[in-house]
Enzyme design. Structure first.
Site, mmCIF file in Angstrom:
data_model
loop_
_atom_site.group_PDB
_atom_site.id
_atom_site.type_symbol
_atom_site.label_atom_id
_atom_site.label_comp_id
_atom_site.label_asym_id
_atom_site.label_seq_id
_atom_site.Cartn_x
_atom_site.Cartn_y
_atom_site.Cartn_z
ATOM 1 C CD GLU A 97 -3.036 0.749 0.342
ATOM 2 O OE1 GLU A 97 -3.164 -0.183 -0.153
ATOM 3 O OE2 GLU A 97 -4.006 1.445 0.203
ATOM 4 C CG ASP A 98 1.244 3.220 3.247
ATOM 5 O OD1 ASP A 98 0.558 3.830 2.577
ATOM 6 O OD2 ASP A 98 0.966 2.557 3.997
#
Ligand code: MN
Length: 570
Positions: free
Chosen positions: A68-69
């Site tokens: 996600e990041d």
């Protein structure tokens, strides 16, 4: 054992590999606190490790934000760490997509969340560790985000931890969320339970621990551990609100825990406690003979301890203790521990015997859903399992699914969507029929709110609005309405002095008379009078008017054992 030590001890291991991978991926990234982003994933993994989860879970915790990041592709992750770790990280990422803000929570997102849970419980445990660390560092976020995340934590993750039997985590999450969700209530409670009050009670509990340790030793019981705590503000407030209790009625404000070697010693220790201090009737609970549905086991009693203070004492074995505190995670702990000591058969039998009921329920449910086509009626039906027992699911005219606590009304529904909608609510329809605003909603209801321009919330909505969000908005709208007018009510601080014959339940009976009159108690002080059989109780209350004092005096006089009542306005 810490992550860093594990990495040093086994530099070729899975955890070490995940450590350096995550460190590289998050290099240069910063959190809002100003710390390197990697600190967050490291802290999450430390929490997971402290729950004694296995290697792949700790590795996945380190990697939980790389998709996600960190911009890592799923293929890359699976290639480097294999399917097991990938599935865990992927599951955590998916749960992260479910923003549980009522209106945005669609049925299929909810389903995905639960499917992830039942698919592999380790996914949920990583997510809970991630949430715990985010809550611990929440002060760095902007205000609106704080509130949303705190609400989600309180309404979704804390109940989830509770269902998993993780009591310590549940209360930590609730306590961390409390000041963000209800800042006013937090402030006013913190004025009563000041750090000085907490410190004083801690000294008291230390004294009781010492005393009880001696009494147990006299009866040849050597506790493995004795711990105590003063109830934290968040859980204290929850309890007062949930049961309509005053502070005085929260019997576990002070609590002591005694951990002994075996079940026989649990009962023996309880006997020692009751011989020393009078138990409060109806408060002795045997959760060893009859465990709670989430697996909780312990003996519990409430006693009138030294200096006439009420405290709750729990007695349990260390095995029960681990299960109570760490819940489902404790099962992993036993699994890995038993592997080395006892025979596998025995370990498995033990695990099967103690496996929590709801785990089976979730597995059944998952099968039911995957065997049916996913129409939303089916899903709503399936949601009525124990996990969501105290929540209901209703739909908007657009077909969005909102979850609300059981007992919610159209007012709660309206405020859940938007405060403007709540404030301008005139009437409501449920399943096409006009209903009153205090109507209790049920799962599957389709709710429509009819608004009117310039409409203002009415004070009596507070009598039936169930959610904190609705109540907050109603109160602040009412305050705005009142500003400038002369109708502002100023509370009158009044001290009542009550002399009464000492008996069990006396204080509770007096405070409940006051609570029934909807009067706020700010402080209670008990002391012994010259006559050892009678008791002097001072109560500081906030009265809405001066004549109210006389009304209360006549009511308190009717309580059994009360001899004299006087009062003075402060
Ligand atoms: Mn995270």
């Amino acid at each position: 054992m810490s992550i860093v030590r594990t990495v040093k001890q086994n530099p070729e291991g899975l955890i070490a590999k995940a450590y350096s991978f995550a460190e590289k991926v998050h290099a240069g990234q910063k959190r809002r606190t100003g710390e390197p982003y990697f600190n967050h994933v490291l802290a999450t993994a430390e929490i997971v490790m402290s729950w004694n989860l296995d290697e792949p879970t700790v590795a996945a915790a380190l990697l939980h934000d790389v998709l996600e990041d960190g911009g890592i592709s799923p293929e890359n992750l699976q290639l480097n760490f294999g399917k097991e770790v990938f599935d865990l990280v992927d599951g955590v990422t998916k749960i992260g997509h479910v923003k549980y803000r009522g209106a945005e929570a669609k049925a299929d997102n909810l389903r995905e969340l639960i499917l992830a849970i039942s698919g592999d419980l380790r996914v949920v445990l990583i997510k809970l560790a991630d949430r715990l660390h985010n809550m611990r560092t929440l002060s760095a976020l902007p205000r609106d985000k704080q509130k949303r995340i705190a609400l989600e934590t309180d309404e979704i993750y804390a109940p989830l931890a509770y269902r998993l039997g993780m009591h310590r985590l549940t209360s930590e999450l609730q306590d961390l969320a409390f000041p963000y969700i209800q800042p006013e209530e937090h402030r006013s409670l913190a004025k009563i339970i000041t750090s000085a009050v907490v410190a004083e009670n801690n000294r008291y509990l230390e004294k009781v621990r010492h005393l009880l340790g001696k009494l147990l030793a006299d009866s040849h019981i050597q506790p493995i551990q004795m711990e105590y705590r003063v109830k934290a503000l968040g859980s204290l407030y929850k309890k007062m609100q949930h049961y309509g209790y005053t502070l005085e009625q929260v019997y576990d404000f002070l609590a002591m825990r005694v951990i002994v070697s075996n079940v026989a010693e649990c009962y023996a220790a309880l006997g020692v406690i009751h011989a020393a201090w009078t138990p409060v009737p109806g408060r002795i609970k045997d959760f060893i003979a009859a465990p709670k549905p989430n697996g909780y086991r312990s003996l519990q009693t409430t006693v009138i301890g030294p200096d006439n203070k009420i405290l709750e004492i729990q007695v349990r074995t260390s095995e029960m203790h681990e299960e109570n505190e760490y819940g489902i995670a404790a099962h992993f702990l036993y699994k890995s521990r038993d592997r080395s000591s006892e025979s596998l058969d025995k370990a498995e039998a033990k695990r099967a015997e103690t496996e929590l009921h709801w785990v089976q329920q979730l597995k059944d449910w998952r099968e039911r859903i995957s065997n049916s086509d996913s129409d939303s009626e089916e899903i709503l039906e399936a949601m009525k399992i124990d996990f969501f027992r105290d929540r209901i699911f209703v739909t908007t005219p657009k077909g969005e699914v909102l979850d609300l606590p059981a007992g919610s009304t159209p007012i709660d529904f309206a405020y859940r969507i938007h405060s403007d909608l709540g404030n301008s609510t005139a009437s409501a329809r449920v399943n096409g029929k006009q209903i009153s605003l205090d109507h209790e909603l049920h799962s599957g209801d389709l709710v429509e709110i009819i608004t009117q321009k310039g409409k203002k919330p009415s004070e009596d909505w507070l009598n039936f609005a169930r959610t904190a969000v609705a109540r907050d908005h109603i109160r602040s709208a009412l305050r705005k309405k009142k500003t400038g007018s002369l109708s502002i009510i100023r509370a009158i601080r009044t001290e009542f002095k009550i002399t009464a014959k000492d008996r069990i339940g006396l204080i509770k009976d007096i405070t409940s008379v006051i609570a029934k009159a909807k009067i706020n108690i700010l402080n209670t002080i008990t002391s012994n009078s010259f006559d050892p059989k009678s008791h002097v109780l001072r109560l500081v209350c906030e009265l809405p008017s001066h004549p109210m004092a006389e009304t209360l005096v006549s009511k308190i006089r009717q309580v059994k054992g009360v001899q004299e009542v006087s009062y003075k306005h402060e």
